[in-house]
Scaffold this active site. Structure first.
Site, short mmCIF file in Angstrom:
data_model
loop_
_atom_site.label_atom_id
_atom_site.label_comp_id
_atom_site.label_asym_id
_atom_site.label_seq_id
_atom_site.Cartn_x
_atom_site.Cartn_y
_atom_site.Cartn_z
N HIS A 163 -7.62 4.31 35.21
CA HIS A 163 -7.61 4.93 33.83
C HIS A 163 -8.98 4.58 32.91
O HIS A 163 -9.36 5.69 32.27
CB HIS A 163 -6.30 4.56 32.97
CG HIS A 163 -6.14 5.14 31.60
ND1 HIS A 163 -5.80 6.35 31.72
CD2 HIS A 163 -6.14 4.71 30.50
CE1 HIS A 163 -5.81 6.70 30.21
NE2 HIS A 163 -5.96 5.77 29.36
N TRP B 285 -5.65 8.83 24.72
CA TRP B 285 -5.26 9.29 23.30
C TRP B 285 -6.48 10.24 22.78
O TRP B 285 -6.20 11.17 22.01
CB TRP B 285 -4.83 8.32 22.32
CG TRP B 285 -4.92 8.78 20.95
CD1 TRP B 285 -5.73 8.51 19.87
CD2 TRP B 285 -3.92 9.63 20.26
NE1 TRP B 285 -5.40 9.08 18.79
CE2 TRP B 285 -4.25 9.64 18.87
CE3 TRP B 285 -2.67 10.08 20.55
CZ2 TRP B 285 -3.34 10.45 18.12
CZ3 TRP B 285 -1.73 10.59 19.77
CH2 TRP B 285 -2.26 10.90 18.53
N GLY C 198 -6.01 4.89 22.67
CA GLY C 198 -5.00 4.22 22.01
C GLY C 198 -3.77 4.98 21.79
O GLY C 198 -3.10 4.96 22.62
#
Length: 307
Positions: free
Chosen positions: A283, A110, A42
């Site tokens: 990803h 993140w 995130g």
């Protein structure tokens, strides 16, 4: 994919961490196994039961948690008293509450940023790290995501689509979305924001409309954090240089959220790291080739920390 079968959590709870925040935490696997904490992406991504499947439940004590304002943590999408140092302190609170001396960190995107920040602040509490889709939170990394000179050149139609809803607001993309997300149509803006990232991650965007809680968390937290350079007290690469913890880095060569140079740069400064470049890997941790590579990386890190 070579993931382990789904298992239920055997312990779920809310942990108050101050400032009105309560973290949702759950445990599964072997209570006597090697502790590993999963750091979601995130910011605002939240955890998912599928994240347990990267670990052999006979060998690992698996801890999932939702960071402040994310997932099932309370309050939903709250940005007040929500910075990287708050998240690092929260991890320490969870570790102490569970009576864990040292644990492995498993983070993506993140979650890599947060994992590295935690390892810098509390190196004696970390056994090792498995890091996927490295995000270093440098200005150039955010420019890649949120300016016309980055990924926008690869996906011009989708870049136009993420800009269109906030065209009337002033400032850069982050500032314009901050204004939109503060208004009554926050969930509509959240859907547009998350669709841009979905495209870069190799996933299909959703039709225009109000986003769900997960999209609201993701959009609100990402804009909050990235408008403030991730609330990092110093550049991650400078802070991490010379860390000798065992580290496994997994990165796909088709990752358009976090280009490969971030993983290569991190690998260069961590003397005990192993970088696995996944051909065709995107990803998301759910990408089959990335998922397989993560399972193997977890096996390797287990051997390294138990040797």
């Amino acid at each position: 994919m070579a993931l382990f079968p789904f298992i239920d959590c055997h312990h779920a709870f809310y942990l108050p961490v101050g400032d009105g925040h309560q973290l949702y935490v759950e445990e599964s696997g072997n209570p006597d196994g090697v502790p590993v904490v999963v750091l979601h992406g995130g910011p605002g991504g939240g955890s998912s039961p599928v994240q347990r499947r990267f670990f052999d439940p006979r060998e690992f004590r698996i801890i999932l948690l939702d960071q402040r304002g994310a997932g099932q943590s309370r309050p939903l999408a709250e940005t007040r008293n929500n910075t990287t140092m708050h998240l690092v302190a929260d991890l320490e609170a969870v570790r102490a509450y569970l009576g864990i001396d040292r644990w492995l960190l498993f983070g993506g995107s993140w979650g890599v940023t947060l994992g590295l920040a935690y390892a810098v602040a509390h190196p004696s509490r970390v056994l090792g790290m498995v890091l996927r889709g490295v995000f270093l939170c440098r200005q150039q990394d955010m420019d890649w995501l949120y300016t016309a000179s980055g990924a926008a050149r690869l996906f011009p139609r989708e870049w136009k689509a993420v800009n269109a809803p906030v065209a009337a607001f002033p400032g850069n993309l982050l500032e314009r979305y901050a204004e939109g997300l503060a208004g009554p149509q926050a969930r509509e803006f959240a859907r547009h924001w998350c669709n841009w990232e979905a495209v870069l991650a190799g996933m299909s965007p959703l039709p225009a409309g109000p986003g769900g809680d997960d999209e609201l968390c993701m959009a609100t937290q990402e804009v909050h954090y990235f408008r403030h350079q991730g609330f990092l007290e110093q550049p991650l690469l400078d802070a991490c240089a010379g860390i000798v913890l065992p580290v496994e880095i997994i990165h796909g060569d088709r990752d358009f959220v976090c280009p490969m140079d971030q993983a290569e740069t991190l690998h260069e400064i961590l003397p005990n790291s192993v970088l696995t470049k996944v051909a065709g890997g995107a990803h998301s941790a759910s990408h089959p080739a990335i998922a397989d590579a993560l399972v193997e990386a977890v096996k390797r890190i287990h051997k390294r920390v138990m040797a």
